[in-house]
Design an enzyme around this catalytic site. Structure first.
Site, short mmCIF file in Angstrom:
data_model
loop_
_atom_site.label_atom_id
_atom_site.label_comp_id
_atom_site.label_asym_id
_atom_site.label_seq_id
_atom_site.Cartn_x
_atom_site.Cartn_y
_atom_site.Cartn_z
N SER A 72 0.83 -1.21 0.00
CA SER A 72 0.00 0.00 0.00
C SER A 72 0.87 1.26 0.00
O SER A 72 2.00 1.25 0.48
CB SER A 72 -0.89 0.04 1.25
OG SER A 72 -1.67 -1.12 1.31
N1 SAM Z 1 0.62 -5.03 4.35
C1 SAM Z 1 1.30 -5.59 3.20
C2 SAM Z 1 2.64 -4.96 2.98
O1 SAM Z 1 3.06 -4.11 3.77
O2 SAM Z 1 3.29 -5.35 2.00
C3 SAM Z 1 0.44 -5.50 1.96
C4 SAM Z 1 -0.74 -6.34 2.06
S1 SAM Z 1 -1.52 -6.64 0.51
C5 SAM Z 1 -2.43 -5.16 0.29
C6 SAM Z 1 -2.74 -7.83 1.09
C7 SAM Z 1 -2.14 -9.17 1.43
O3 SAM Z 1 -3.17 -9.96 2.04
C8 SAM Z 1 -1.67 -9.96 0.21
O4 SAM Z 1 -0.34 -10.34 0.37
C9 SAM Z 1 -2.61 -11.17 0.18
O5 SAM Z 1 -2.01 -12.34 -0.32
C10 SAM Z 1 -2.98 -11.30 1.65
N2 SAM Z 1 -4.20 -12.06 1.93
C11 SAM Z 1 -5.36 -12.11 1.23
N3 SAM Z 1 -6.23 -12.92 1.84
C12 SAM Z 1 -5.61 -13.40 2.97
C13 SAM Z 1 -5.99 -14.27 4.02
N4 SAM Z 1 -7.19 -14.84 4.07
N5 SAM Z 1 -5.09 -14.52 5.00
C14 SAM Z 1 -3.85 -13.95 4.98
N6 SAM Z 1 -3.44 -13.13 4.00
C15 SAM Z 1 -4.31 -12.85 3.02
#
Ligand code: SAM
Length: 224
Positions: free
Chosen positions: A68
């Site tokens: 983000s």
């Molecule tokens: N906060 C992260 C960073 O600093 O890089 C970015 C997060 S990205 C917007 C959202 C993340 O949530 C992705 O890596 C995705 O694979 C993960 N995600 C989606 N569904 C999920 C779940 N049920 N459990 C854990 N992670 C999940």
């Protein structure tokens, strides 16, 4: 994985990012501003993207996922009202950048990433950076981490149609959960607070746009 040297260029870029993108946009918590000045965002993206790491934008981190923009990370972190003594659960480790910011601001961070490739890479990166108050796990974060409950803070960094009940249940007394809630294309940041009497207070904060939370208590598949 090689962690490049930290230079003066990155120091200046981090200070400028905080001054121009965060302080002017209502980020006032001095601890959040200090953590974002300190953590090297360029170490959380591919080398080819490092020159864009301190600009006001989301960046790809592989597997169709994104890191983000700095302002979103700062808003979510500020909304958690961290004081330094909290145990925090983060859902969606991604690159590990937000995890590193949380690790600077609370006692211990538990973080869950669904995708194995991202989970392995971020675990390695966080260890190389010497951040030792983080426990990483690969799995479906929509179910939370029941063995370690209750948490003082929960941060969801992927968009959910409705904030998972499982996560709200794992929030301790006076706990705060922040999550993007809404459709697949647009969400609002919401803050859920567990009150003294155990009841739940829900506030709507800023509009935002996250990749979907895929899981038993999130979206069921990745189709748009
Ligand atoms: N906060 C992260 C960073 O600093 O890089 C970015 C997060 S990205 C917007 C959202 C993340 O949530 C992705 O890596 C995705 O694979 C993960 N995600 C989606 N569904 C999920 C779940 N049920 N459990 C854990 N992670 C999940």
């Amino acid at each position: 994985m090689k962690i490049p040297e930290h230079g003066m260029i990155s120091l200046r870029a981090r200070h400028r990012m905080v001054q121009e993108q965060l302080e002017t946009q209502g980020i006032q918590d001095p601890r959040v501003l200090a953590a974002m000045r300190e953590i090297h965002r360029h170490l959380f993206v591919e080398e080819a993207l490092a020159s864009r790491a301190y600009s006001d934008e989301n960046l790809p981190i592989g597997a169709g996922q994104t890191l983000s923009q700095p302002l979103t990370v700062a808003r979510m972190t500020q909304a958690l009202r961290l004081t330094g003594n909290e145990e925090c659960l983060e859902i969606g480790t991604g690159s590990g950048y937000q995890t590193a910011i949380l690790a600077r601001l609370c006692r211990k961070v538990y973080t869950i990433e669904r995708l194995t490739g991202l989970a392995d890479a971020s675990r390695k990166r966080l260890r190389l950076l010497g951040l030792h108050n983080i426990v990483c796990r690969q799995g479906d974060g929509s179910l939370g981490w029941p063995e370690e409950r209750p948490f003082d803070r929960i941060l969801v960094t992927a968009g959910t149609p409705v904030t998972p009940e499982n996560l709200i249940r794992q929030l301790g007394p006076n706990g705060i959960l922040v999550a993007p809630e809404g459709s697949k294309n647009a969400q609002n940041l919401i803050r859920v607070t567990r009150q003294e009497d155990g009841s739940i207070r829900k506030e709507t904060l800023d509009p935002c746009c996250f990749v979907p939370l895929i899981g038993a208590q999130g979206w069921q598949n990745e189709a748009p």
